[in-house]
Design a protein around this motif. Structure first.
Motif: not given
Length: 91
Positions: A16-40
């Motif tokens: 019910a609660l997600w605590l995320l600390d820099e979840p895309t750190e070290g990823l390129d923008d394209t991969t980071a966008f994919g990770v954030i989209s899937r998390l959403q």
């Protein structure tokens, strides 16, 4: 890779609660966008608290809190005047 495994576990557990600390750190923008989209897509009705300096991570958030020297200096909600300005200040 450890970060991605931790995110996969989080998605599978669906807390019910997600605590995320820099979840895309070290990823390129394209991969980071994919990770954030899937998390959403996976978060559902859960509350997400994310610490990040990266604009791409925070663009989908409903509320942004900015801390400086351990103190809250800004609290803005999506749609308010300051929301876009806070995002602009991120990398």
């Amino acid at each position: 890779q450890a970060r991605r495994l931790a995110l996969a576990r989080l998605v599978l557990q669906a807390p019910a609660l997600w605590l995320l600390d820099e979840p895309t750190e070290g990823l390129d923008d394209t991969t980071a966008f994919g990770v954030i989209s899937r998390l959403q897509q996976s978060v559902g009705a859960a509350t997400v608290v994310m610490a990040s300096h990266r604009r791409l991570d925070l663009e989908a958030m409903e509320r942004l809190l900015v801390l400086a020297e351990g103190r809250l200096v800004t609290d803005v909600r999506r749609g308010s005047d300051g929301f876009a300005a806070v995002l602009e200040g991120l990398r």
